[in-house]
Design a protein around this motif. Structure first.
Motif, PDB file in Angstrom:
ATOM      1  N   SER A  41     -17.762  26.854  64.166  1.00  0.00           N
ATOM      2  CA  SER A  41     -17.083  25.686  63.586  1.00  0.00           C
ATOM      3  C   SER A  41     -16.106  26.110  62.501  1.00  0.00           C
ATOM      4  O   SER A  41     -14.943  25.695  62.480  1.00  0.00           O
ATOM      5  N   PRO A 100     -21.969  18.890  64.421  1.00  0.00           N
ATOM      6  CA  PRO A 100     -20.779  19.116  63.593  1.00  0.00           C
ATOM      7  C   PRO A 100     -20.199  17.813  63.041  1.00  0.00           C
ATOM      8  O   PRO A 100     -19.973  16.858  63.779  1.00  0.00           O
ATOM      9  N   ILE A 114     -13.576  27.504  69.727  1.00  0.00           N
ATOM     10  CA  ILE A 114     -15.023  27.265  69.658  1.00  0.00           C
ATOM     11  C   ILE A 114     -15.693  27.824  70.909  1.00  0.00           C
ATOM     12  O   ILE A 114     -16.737  28.488  70.844  1.00  0.00           O
ATOM     13  N   LEU A 140     -16.154  20.927  56.414  1.00  0.00           N
ATOM     14  CA  LEU A 140     -17.286  20.881  57.336  1.00  0.00           C
ATOM     15  C   LEU A 140     -18.518  20.406  56.574  1.00  0.00           C
ATOM     16  O   LEU A 140     -19.101  21.148  55.787  1.00  0.00           O
ATOM     17  N   GLU A 162     -22.113  22.103  60.076  1.00  0.00           N
ATOM     18  CA  GLU A 162     -21.434  23.040  60.963  1.00  0.00           C
ATOM     19  C   GLU A 162     -22.411  23.706  61.913  1.00  0.00           C
ATOM     20  O   GLU A 162     -23.632  23.603  61.756  1.00  0.00           O
ATOM     21  N   HIS A 221     -17.560  19.492  69.526  1.00  0.00           N
ATOM     22  CA  HIS A 221     -16.764  19.697  68.317  1.00  0.00           C
ATOM     23  C   HIS A 221     -15.476  18.875  68.369  1.00  0.00           C
ATOM     24  O   HIS A 221     -15.074  18.259  67.371  1.00  0.00           O
ATOM     25  N   CYS A 245     -26.169  23.314  67.963  1.00  0.00           N
ATOM     26  CA  CYS A 245     -25.125  22.550  67.271  1.00  0.00           C
ATOM     27  C   CYS A 245     -25.070  21.110  67.769  1.00  0.00           C
ATOM     28  O   CYS A 245     -24.036  20.447  67.642  1.00  0.00           O
TER      29      CYS A 245
END
Length: 254
Positions: free
Chosen positions: A158, A128, A182, A149, A152, A207, A107
């Motif tokens: 997310s 993200p 998260i 989003l 994501e 995030h 991510c």
């Protein structure tokens, strides 16, 4: 795009379900789990796996044995290795197949690798990215009306944590609660370099920072110095530079 997610049973199942939302031709296969600490003299892949690899346009490999991953990479398919085996290993596999990436976290990747299939994937799942709509944005504590989003995390954390945001007051506690969720839901494979807590803390902090940036674009005046959100964002950005400090942040809210 035809994506094959390959797992040895520990990771990847939730990613496959999430990825199918935007890439409906995604397939998922579980292969035999092998002890990563044991050397394999000769890796044998099943006929089913070979057929699926040949079908796919992109491989996402959640396999924890480096010898098995090496064998999969020899098919010269554009591939994302979802377990970080270290820089030396990456150099070795790229000498076999240059169309490979091995991110430290799934991510935290931008679609700029130069590999078309990989970049197409990371334009939807990776770093993200949010679009925020606020209500009463002129007041002291706006309400988060909606969160879209744009990009994501592939594990689904997310999206799964959005209930902690939508309809809630825009205050530091709301943002931190999102990050804590998260952290709990993070399914990033354990790296050879980091512990799971390190990775989960880093993912949660990332995030939070990206969410704050999206909010700041909507109400920049509430992120000035000496404002509540401005000071909160400053601290979170500083903490992201040090995993241990980020861990302390989330421990305070558990």
């Amino acid at each position: 795009m035809k994506i094959l997610v390959i797992s040895d049973g520990k990771y990847g199942d939730r990613a496959a379900k999430t990825i199918r939302k935007k890439f409906p031709r995604t397939q998922f296969i579980v292969i035999r789990e092998r002890n990563p600490r044991m050397l394999i003299d000769e890796v044998s892949l099943s006929t089913e796996l070979i057929e699926k690899i040949e079908w796919a346009e992109l491989l996402i490999v959640y396999v924890r044995h480096p010898d098995v991953v090496m064998q999969i990479c020899e098919f010269n398919k554009p591939s994302i290795i979802a377990v970080d085996f270290g820089k030396g290993y990456l150099r070795q596999v790229k000498s076999i197949n240059p169309n490979i990436v091995m991110p430290k976290a799934m991510c935290n990747v931008h679609p700029d690798t130069g590999i078309p299939e990989v970049d197409t994937y990371f334009s939807e799942y990776g770093f993200p990215t949010y679009k925020i709509e606020l209500e009463n944005s002129q007041g002291d504590s706006p309400i988060i009306k909606s969160v879209e989003l744009l990009v994501e995390s592939p594990c689904g954390a997310s999206e799964g944590a959005l209930d902690n945001l939508i309809g809630k007051k825009l205050i530091p506690e709301t943002i931190t609660a999102y990050g804590v969720n998260i952290r709990h839901e993070c399914r990033e494979p354990i790296s050879v370099m980091l512990t799971h807590d390190d990775i989960a803390d880093s993912s949660a902090s990332l995030h939070i920072i990206n969410l704050l940036e999206a909010i700041e674009r909507e109400i920049p005046e509430q992120f000035l110095s000496n404002t509540v959100l401005g000071e909160y964002a400053k601290k979170r950005r500083q903490e992201y530079k040090c995993l241990k400090q980020a861990s302390d942040l989330f421990d305070n809210y558990l």
